[in-house]
Design an enzyme around this catalytic site. Structure first.
Site, short mmCIF file in Angstrom:
data_model
loop_
_atom_site.label_atom_id
_atom_site.label_comp_id
_atom_site.label_asym_id
_atom_site.label_seq_id
_atom_site.Cartn_x
_atom_site.Cartn_y
_atom_site.Cartn_z
N PHE A 134 0.88 -1.19 0.00
CA PHE A 134 0.00 0.00 0.00
C PHE A 134 0.90 1.22 0.00
O PHE A 134 1.72 1.40 0.91
CB PHE A 134 -0.92 0.03 1.23
N ASP A 219 9.35 2.60 1.65
CA ASP A 219 8.17 3.33 2.11
C ASP A 219 8.05 3.11 3.62
O ASP A 219 7.60 2.06 4.08
CB ASP A 219 6.92 2.82 1.37
N LYS A 248 2.84 10.24 8.17
CA LYS A 248 2.15 9.86 9.40
C LYS A 248 2.71 10.47 10.69
O LYS A 248 2.30 11.53 11.10
CB LYS A 248 2.10 8.33 9.47
C1 LIG Z 1 2.88 2.39 3.85
C2 LIG Z 1 2.00 3.53 3.46
N1 LIG Z 1 2.30 4.27 2.38
C3 LIG Z 1 1.55 5.32 2.01
C4 LIG Z 1 0.42 5.67 2.70
C5 LIG Z 1 -0.42 6.86 2.27
O1 LIG Z 1 -0.31 7.87 3.20
P1 LIG Z 1 -1.42 9.05 3.26
O2 LIG Z 1 -2.69 8.44 3.73
O3 LIG Z 1 -0.83 10.04 4.21
O4 LIG Z 1 -1.52 9.59 1.88
C6 LIG Z 1 0.04 4.93 3.82
C7 LIG Z 1 -1.19 5.25 4.56
O5 LIG Z 1 -1.73 4.43 5.25
C8 LIG Z 1 0.85 3.83 4.21
O6 LIG Z 1 0.54 3.09 5.27
#
Ligand SMILES: Cc1ncc(COP(=O)(O)O)c(C=O)c1O
Length: 403
Positions: A134, A219, A248
């Site tokens: 994700f 990520d 986050k």
């Molecule tokens: C691993 C990861 N990457 C990207 C994102 C996307 O972040 P945002 O919701 O701040 O756009 C998330 C959100 O849960 C995530 O857990």
């Protein structure tokens, strides 16, 4: 407690719980009726220092009274200092700020492609990511997110993305060739149910990307900023990527995302190539600096190791007592998942925990209860939450499948 949520005009794109939160204090959230909820979710791995932390509140108030915005056409002290601090702590050279995780993913994708373009490798376009990944909801990040559920109905997605099996070195070996601009991976997959990468998989990714000229992007949007017991997830694994994405927890709840880049890759983005109006605004940067200062004054990593073990042991005990309902817990530090066996549903337990025991956690991906509390959770609060969870799970583990 179950007051109707105000906001009949909010778009119904979230399945919101029947609770309206008015404030937070430490590791608790408080609703309109004054009911206090123990927070094992922290806004989904956001509020590392808990709610209304005085250091964050003070930094935000002071910065808001000083400078809220001036555009990225100027330097300002909070973004400059935060970039320097992140560089010093990570060993990376350059930092780009945005407002969210998905924007950090977009920046990393654009950097990887433009870098290849600038190097004259115009065939290098593909972004490879993992099954179960994700990376965000904007179209580029969505294309890198290997989950058909999130894609459905949004096609056509941008091209130039492919997927490889998570934790499968042979598949990765076959996937990385000279058409690949970057391989992006979560060191611990969050949304698919808290699944750590095998260290050997990340080591192979490092080797293959270096040998074949692709960028390695970690990520760390969910698993970074101390959650695994080190400021960065790559430090936990002892493997250095070329690019790290953060969001986050960085500013403990204020909107910010970041991309950390090695000098060798930083030339990918030059003036005019990429930008954002609000990215790295003074107030979120001030909050992030306060977060980092707190880390300097407290050994949060040791605390995460200690409380993480208490949580893991408690979840393991629960799984041991109800082996037909739960598999053993997964995860690292204070990023934990308790897999729920079918026909039981993680969501059933999460909903009951909220309404019956006033404990906040959620269901992630593969039928897993996700536990990502504030990193400042005390041992006593961890034990309290585990007791609540034990009661809920025992009460809802009935032969009809907890329905
Ligand atoms: C691993 C990861 N990457 C990207 C994102 C996307 O972040 P945002 O919701 O701040 O756009 C998330 C959100 O849960 C995530 O857990």
């Amino acid at each position: 407690m179950r007051t109707a949520t105000p906001g009949a005009h909010l778009l119904a794109n979230y399945a919101r719980a029947p609770v309206t939160i008015v404030r937070g204090e430490g590791c608790e959230l408080i609703d309109t009726e004054g009911t206090r909820y123990l927070d094992f979710l922290a806004g989904i791995a956001v509020c590392a220092l808990g709610h209304a932390h005085p250091a964050i509140t003070e930094a935000v108030a002071t910065q808001a009274a000083t400078l809220v915005h001036c555009s990225n056409i100027f330097n300002h002290e909070p973004a400059g200092t935060l970039a320097d601090q992140l560089a010093a702590r990570s060993g990376f050279d350059r930092v780009f700020f945005c407002n969210s995780g998905t924007e950090a993913t977009e920046a990393a994708i654009k950097l990887a492609r433009k870098l290849a373009f600038r190097k004259g490798e115009s065939q290098r376009r593909t972004i490879v990511s993992c099954t179960g990944s994700f990376h965000g909801r904007t179209l580029g990040a969505l294309a890198a997110t290997a989950n058909a559920k999130y894609h459905e109905g949004f096609e056509p997605l941008p091209g130039g993305f492919s997927f490889t099996a998570f934790n499968d070195v042979a598949a990765l070996d076959a996937a990385i060739d000279d058409t690949v601009a970057a391989f992006i991976v979560e060191p611990v997959q969050g949304e698919s149910g808290v699944k750590p990468a095998d260290p050997a998989f990340l080591a192979a990714a490092r080797r293959l990307c270096s040998e074949r000229g692709a960028l390695l992007i970690f990520d760390e949007i969910q698993c970074g900023m101390g959650r695994l017991g080190s400021l960065f997830a790559f430090q936990h694994f002892g493997i250095r990527p070329d690019v790290v994405t953060l969001a986050k927890a960085l500013a403990n709840g204020l909107p910010i995302g970041a991309m950390l880049v090695d000098e060798s890759a930083a030339s990918g983005l030059q003036p005019g190539d990429h930008g954002t109006t609000f990215g790295g605004s003074p107030v979120p940067c001030a909050a992030a600096l306060a977060h980092l200062r707190f880390r300097d004054e407290h050994d949060l990593d040791a605390h995460v190791a200690e409380v993480g073990e208490v949580l893991r042991a408690g979840l393991g005990k629960l799984a041991g007592q109800l082996p037909n309902v739960f598999a053993p817990p997964r995860g690292i530090g204070m990023m934990l998942g308790l897999p729920v066996r079918e026909p039981f549903k993680a969501k059933t337990f999460a909903d009951a925990a909220l309404l019956e025991e006033h404990l906040i956690l959620n269901a992630a991906g593969d039928n897993t209860l996700r536990i990502v509390p504030p990193l400042v959770l005390s041992v006593g609060e961890a034990q309290d939450g585990l007791e609540r969870l034990h009661r809920i799970c025992a009460a809802h583990s009935t032969p009809n499948g907890g329905k």
